[in-house]
Motif scaffolding. Structure first.
Motif, PDB file in Angstrom:
ATOM      1  N   ALA A  72      -5.581   3.072  -4.981  1.00  0.00           N
ATOM      2  CA  ALA A  72      -4.625   1.889  -5.122  1.00  0.00           C
ATOM      3  C   ALA A  72      -5.121   0.982  -4.180  1.00  0.00           C
ATOM      4  O   ALA A  72      -5.142  -0.541  -4.746  1.00  0.00           O
ATOM      5  CB  ALA A  72      -3.311   2.331  -4.900  1.00  0.00           C
ATOM      6  N   ALA A  73      -5.435   0.923  -3.260  1.00  0.00           N
ATOM      7  CA  ALA A  73      -5.820  -0.165  -2.178  1.00  0.00           C
ATOM      8  C   ALA A  73      -7.157  -0.819  -2.829  1.00  0.00           C
ATOM      9  O   ALA A  73      -7.306  -2.073  -2.610  1.00  0.00           O
ATOM     10  CB  ALA A  73      -6.250   0.539  -1.044  1.00  0.00           C
ATOM     11  N   ASP A  74      -8.056  -0.248  -3.700  1.00  0.00           N
ATOM     12  CA  ASP A  74      -9.058  -1.132  -4.355  1.00  0.00           C
ATOM     13  C   ASP A  74      -8.718  -1.740  -5.526  1.00  0.00           C
ATOM     14  O   ASP A  74      -9.346  -2.608  -5.874  1.00  0.00           O
ATOM     15  CB  ASP A  74     -10.155   0.045  -4.919  1.00  0.00           C
ATOM     16  CG  ASP A  74     -10.952   0.912  -3.838  1.00  0.00           C
ATOM     17  OD1 ASP A  74     -10.719   0.441  -2.792  1.00  0.00           O
ATOM     18  OD2 ASP A  74     -11.314   2.210  -4.376  1.00  0.00           O
ATOM     19  N   GLN A  78       0.848  -1.202  -0.047  1.00  0.00           N
ATOM     20  CA  GLN A  78      -0.184  -0.168  -0.012  1.00  0.00           C
ATOM     21  C   GLN A  78       0.651   1.222  -0.012  1.00  0.00           C
ATOM     22  O   GLN A  78       1.942   1.372   0.808  1.00  0.00           O
ATOM     23  CB  GLN A  78      -1.081  -0.027   1.216  1.00  0.00           C
ATOM     24  CG  GLN A  78      -1.860  -0.930   1.250  1.00  0.00           C
ATOM     25  CD  GLN A  78      -2.823  -0.970   0.065  1.00  0.00           C
ATOM     26  OE1 GLN A  78      -3.196  -0.209  -0.311  1.00  0.00           O
ATOM     27  NE2 GLN A  78      -3.108  -2.398  -0.615  1.00  0.00           N
ATOM     28  N   TYR A  79       0.246   2.402  -0.668  1.00  0.00           N
ATOM     29  CA  TYR A  79       1.074   3.682  -0.789  1.00  0.00           C
ATOM     30  C   TYR A  79       0.854   4.370   0.633  1.00  0.00           C
ATOM     31  O   TYR A  79      -0.141   4.000   1.321  1.00  0.00           O
ATOM     32  CB  TYR A  79       0.613   4.513  -2.033  1.00  0.00           C
ATOM     33  CG  TYR A  79       0.988   4.021  -3.215  1.00  0.00           C
ATOM     34  CD1 TYR A  79       2.073   3.851  -3.443  1.00  0.00           C
ATOM     35  CD2 TYR A  79      -0.215   3.582  -3.959  1.00  0.00           C
ATOM     36  CE1 TYR A  79       2.375   3.437  -4.973  1.00  0.00           C
ATOM     37  CE2 TYR A  79       0.147   3.143  -5.337  1.00  0.00           C
ATOM     38  CZ  TYR A  79       1.468   3.060  -5.692  1.00  0.00           C
ATOM     39  OH  TYR A  79       1.641   2.746  -7.170  1.00  0.00           O
ATOM     40  N   PRO A  80       1.690   5.170   1.027  1.00  0.00           N
ATOM     41  CA  PRO A  80       1.483   6.042   2.123  1.00  0.00           C
ATOM     42  C   PRO A  80       0.034   6.816   2.088  1.00  0.00           C
ATOM     43  O   PRO A  80      -0.265   7.102   0.952  1.00  0.00           O
ATOM     44  CB  PRO A  80       2.636   7.134   2.268  1.00  0.00           C
ATOM     45  CG  PRO A  80       3.745   6.236   1.444  1.00  0.00           C
ATOM     46  CD  PRO A  80       3.101   5.708   0.265  1.00  0.00           C
ATOM     47  N   PRO A  81      -0.633   6.874   3.230  1.00  0.00           N
ATOM     48  CA  PRO A  81       0.041   6.771   4.459  1.00  0.00           C
ATOM     49  C   PRO A  81      -0.518   5.400   4.906  1.00  0.00           C
ATOM     50  O   PRO A  81      -0.043   5.372   6.029  1.00  0.00           O
ATOM     51  CB  PRO A  81      -1.098   7.992   5.250  1.00  0.00           C
ATOM     52  CG  PRO A  81      -2.327   8.012   4.423  1.00  0.00           C
ATOM     53  CD  PRO A  81      -1.799   7.814   2.954  1.00  0.00           C
ATOM     54  N   ALA A  82      -1.166   4.707   4.212  1.00  0.00           N
ATOM     55  CA  ALA A  82      -1.462   3.361   4.820  1.00  0.00           C
ATOM     56  C   ALA A  82      -0.383   2.337   5.055  1.00  0.00           C
ATOM     57  O   ALA A  82      -0.330   1.522   5.650  1.00  0.00           O
ATOM     58  CB  ALA A  82      -2.624   2.986   3.983  1.00  0.00           C
ATOM     59  N   GLY A  83       0.689   2.621   3.842  1.00  0.00           N
ATOM     60  CA  GLY A  83       1.926   1.610   3.885  1.00  0.00           C
ATOM     61  C   GLY A  83       2.842   2.245   3.447  1.00  0.00           C
ATOM     62  O   GLY A  83       3.414   3.476   3.498  1.00  0.00           O
TER      63      GLY A  83
END
Length: 184
Positions: A143-145, A114-119
């Motif tokens: 992206a998370a989708d 995952q991209y920031p802020p989640a990853g």
């Protein structure tokens, strides 16, 4: 015209009205991957852990299956954040990571996808097939989708922590590796 991506394995499972069927491509051959993709399977796993696949052959197999209504899954060789990023940048939307035995390891895998802020996934979508070179509208924001993360539990320690691993935010599902689990 906006470009849309294929459904992830998470999406297919959520929408499934029947069991889904898949197969593993362990040959490293895009021809074999295409044959399997056209065989009526719901998903095809391209194996980088126990097969002669590097990034180039994985990309060739992703190209080969892209013309078919099958969901490709790429099994990473290990829970390495750099390799996970590269697999996702190739355009894989579902990744399976082997040998996850603790919730901390699961969290590291989820963050790598995952991209920031989640990853912690590095932002290189303009240079990568994942966002089709910036042709997927809102890819970074959504992206998370477009990414689905599964982990493989293959140790007694992992089996004992299975509930916590499955509950880790960003982990969409769990596979069990029976051979390594039996060996542990």
């Amino acid at each position: 015209m906006p470009l849309r991506l294929s459904p992830t394995l998470r999406d297919r499972l959520a929408a499934a009205e029947r069991p889904l069927f898949g197969g593993w491509v362990c040959s490293g051959s895009p021809v074999m991957a295409e044959i399997m993709a056209g065989s009526g399977l719901d998903w095809v796993l391209i194996d980088m852990e126990h097969a002669p696949n590097g990034l180039e052959s994985t990309l060739a197999q992703l190209y080969a299956v892209s013309a078919y209504p099958v969901t490709p899954v790429v099994r990473a060789p290990a829970a390495d954040p750099v390799t996970i990023k590269q697999i996702l940048d190739l355009g894989a939307q579902t990744v399976l990571v082997p040998m996850v035995s603790t919730p901390d390891e699961a969290r590291t895998v989820a963050e790598a996808a995952q991209y920031p802020p989640a990853g912690r996934r590095g932002v290189g979508s303009a240079l990568a097939r994942s966002a089709r070179w910036n042709r997927v509208d809102g890819y970074l924001q959504n992206a998370a989708d477009h990414v689905s993360v599964f982990v493989q539990i293959e140790t007694a320690e992992g089996a004992a922590a299975a509930e916590a691993i499955a509950a880790t935010p960003g982990i969409d599902g769990v596979f069990v590796g029976p051979s390594d689990l039996a060996a542990s």
